[in-house]
Scaffold this active site. Structure first.
Site, mmCIF file in Angstrom:
data_model
loop_
_atom_site.group_PDB
_atom_site.id
_atom_site.type_symbol
_atom_site.label_atom_id
_atom_site.label_comp_id
_atom_site.label_asym_id
_atom_site.label_seq_id
_atom_site.Cartn_x
_atom_site.Cartn_y
_atom_site.Cartn_z
ATOM 1 N N ASP A 185 -31.088 30.479 -68.700
ATOM 2 C CA ASP A 185 -31.230 31.292 -69.914
ATOM 3 C C ASP A 185 -32.077 30.549 -70.938
ATOM 4 O O ASP A 185 -31.730 30.451 -72.117
ATOM 5 C CB ASP A 185 -29.854 31.639 -70.492
ATOM 6 N N GLU A 238 -24.580 39.074 -73.251
ATOM 7 C CA GLU A 238 -24.652 37.708 -73.773
ATOM 8 C C GLU A 238 -25.164 37.694 -75.205
ATOM 9 O O GLU A 238 -24.696 36.922 -76.041
ATOM 10 C CB GLU A 238 -25.553 36.849 -72.883
ATOM 11 N N HIS A 286 -28.301 36.487 -67.932
ATOM 12 C CA HIS A 286 -27.738 37.684 -68.566
ATOM 13 C C HIS A 286 -28.712 38.857 -68.477
ATOM 14 O O HIS A 286 -29.905 38.733 -68.747
ATOM 15 C CB HIS A 286 -27.279 37.414 -70.000
#
Length: 472
Positions: A358, A330, A284
């Site tokens: 992530d 996100e 993200h």
């Protein structure tokens, strides 16, 4: 007899493939460690652009930068996917102190503490907010105390991340509800504000922000919410034990504005044999605003970008269409992930595999997979290819927030799993900055992701021969 010969041929082919795969994966790691681009990209993203809060000018600068860099790679397609995102602004730096009653004829004593507004919170009144404090560990304790003990007070949530849980993400999951839902629950009992212990395993002076929600709470019932550093949470708790009558003051100036237009950034290499089967890799692009978002999730962004470059540099021509998707929003809405899945469904695109990074740019340890048992057994057969790189963690579990809306009964979702022990030292805090990312660890992660994408591109998802194919 023919069936036995076919099985023997298949086994020989698998052995041959494994040797070839070993060499290809070795080349991927060599390219990443000697000719990687991820660290340079992260340097620019972090130090030239900085924190990329959804809806901010920096977020749009990041969109423009990453799109331009993907275009330089000579991909088949690069485009922006429009998505409306929330715009929350922090405003002037927050201020807070603990006030204790005077002894004798002395004056009141104040002790400054470190706080930051939680993402999505309302502001305090312009002059700040001061009230008595009630400390709790969970929502059940709120219920026990009841409105008579909470109304007009600030609720202090002080449940720490559990230190003896080896998976720090599991420890985070065990206490993050007090940050996300704390205001909603406290408001039920008439609280005027919320202070939450930072989601951090170590003791330091850095408050950690993160998203919170008001749910369906009417605007006039919403109360300001802030995170307090772990050192100051310990201090406040200790002082409350000595003096229940102390007061807490805090002032924050945040504001929720109207949604604004932003974009997911997408690049694609079109498959040579199965162009309508899609593999995506992504992270993200947005981050919180206290640091520069290097670990969360600048690392995942640049690793994902480098996957397509490393495939090309390693001489791999994908059979399936491979996309890098840099998701927007996100952190406080997941709008980018939802929009990508929505458009994919509208176009009836067949996403067979999606990989997300992530969890920071630390040393890769493996992957977690969201898939059926047959697919997972296929994946486990690849595990020996990663053993030389000390990548041993192949487990069923979650994947990633942005790719989760793509889930189907037949595809595979995965999340890169780096070593997590230091991740929450930086997560959503002012020290999530470039100097805390190790170049080699970052490049190992990019190579590890590329190797897995290569295998899924080559073999697809669960290519198991059925009985008819094994017959004469």
């Amino acid at each position: 007899m023919k069936r036995i010969l076919l099985i023997t041929t298949l086994l020989s082919s698998i052995i041959s493939f494994a040797q070839t795969d070993k060499e290809v994966i070795r080349e991927i790691y060599t390219q990443s460690l000697t000719n990687g681009k991820s660290y340079d990209w992260l340097n620019h993203l972090s130090n030239q652009i900085g924190g990329r809060l959804s809806g901010s000018l920096n977020a749009e600068k990041a969109v423009a930068y990453t799109k331009a860099e993907l275009e330089k790679l000579g991909l088949d397609k690069v485009w922006l996917q429009p998505v409306m995102v929330p715009k929350w602004v922090r405003g002037a730096k927050e201020f807070a102190y603990i006030e204790t009653a005077p002894s004798g004829f002395g004056t009141k004593k104040t002790t400054n503490v470190n706080i930051c507004a939680l993402g999505g919170s309302i502001a305090t009144p312009a002059i700040g907010l001061k009230a008595h404090v009630v400390e709790v560990k969970n929502f059940d304790e709120l219920e026990v105390l009841g409105k008579e003990n909470i109304e007009g007070k600030i609720v202090f949530y002080n449940r720490p991340m559990q230190p003896d849980v080896i998976s720090t993400f599991e420890a985070y999951g065990g206490c993050v509800n007090q940050r996300y839902m704390g205001a909603v629950e406290a408001a039920k009992y008439g609280a005027v504000g919320v202070i939450v212990r930072s989601m951090n395993l170590r003791l330091d002076d850095l408050p950690h922000t993160g998203s919170m929600t008001y749910g369906n709470l009417p605007v006039n019932k919403r109360i300001p919410s802030a995170a307090i550093s772990t050192n100051d949470a310990e201090l406040l708790s200790s002082m409350l034990k000595l003096d229940k009558s102390l007061k807490f003051y805090f002032k924050q100036n945040c504001k929720q504005l109207d949604d604004v237009l932003s974009h997911n950034v997408i690049g694609e290499v079109t498959g040579s044999e199965f162009p309508n089967e899609y593999i995506i890799v992504g992270g993200h692009l947005d981050s919180w605003d206290l640091g520069d978002g290097s670990h969360d999730d600048g690392a995942g962004v640049v690793q994902s970008m480098d996957v397509l470059r490393l495939l090309k540099e390693s001489g791999i021509k994908p059979k399936r269409s491979i996309r890098v998707v840099l998701f927007m929003n996100e952190e406080n809405g997941l709008r980018g992930g939802k929009k990508y899945a929505e458009v994919a469904k509208q176009k009836n695109e067949n996403h067979i595999f999606a990989l997300e990074s992530d969890a920071g740019g630390f040393t890769p340890r493996g992957f977690s997979f969201d898939c059926n048992d047959a697919s997972f057994n296929q994946i486990l057969s690849w595990k020996p290819l990663f053993k030389p790189y000390f990548i041993h963690y192949f487990e069923k579990g979650g994947s990633g927030a942005d790719v989760s809306p793509l889930k189907s009964n037949t595809n595979v979702l995965a999340g890169l799993r780096p070593d997590s022990q230091r991740y929450f030292d930086h997560h959503h805090a002012a020290n999530d900055t470039f100097e805390h990312v190790n170049k080699r660890e970052l490049e190992l992660g990019a190579a590890t992701m590329t190797a897995l994408v290569y295998l899924f591109d080559k073999y697809g998802v669960n290519p198991i021969l059925n009985e008819d194919q094994l017959k004469d």
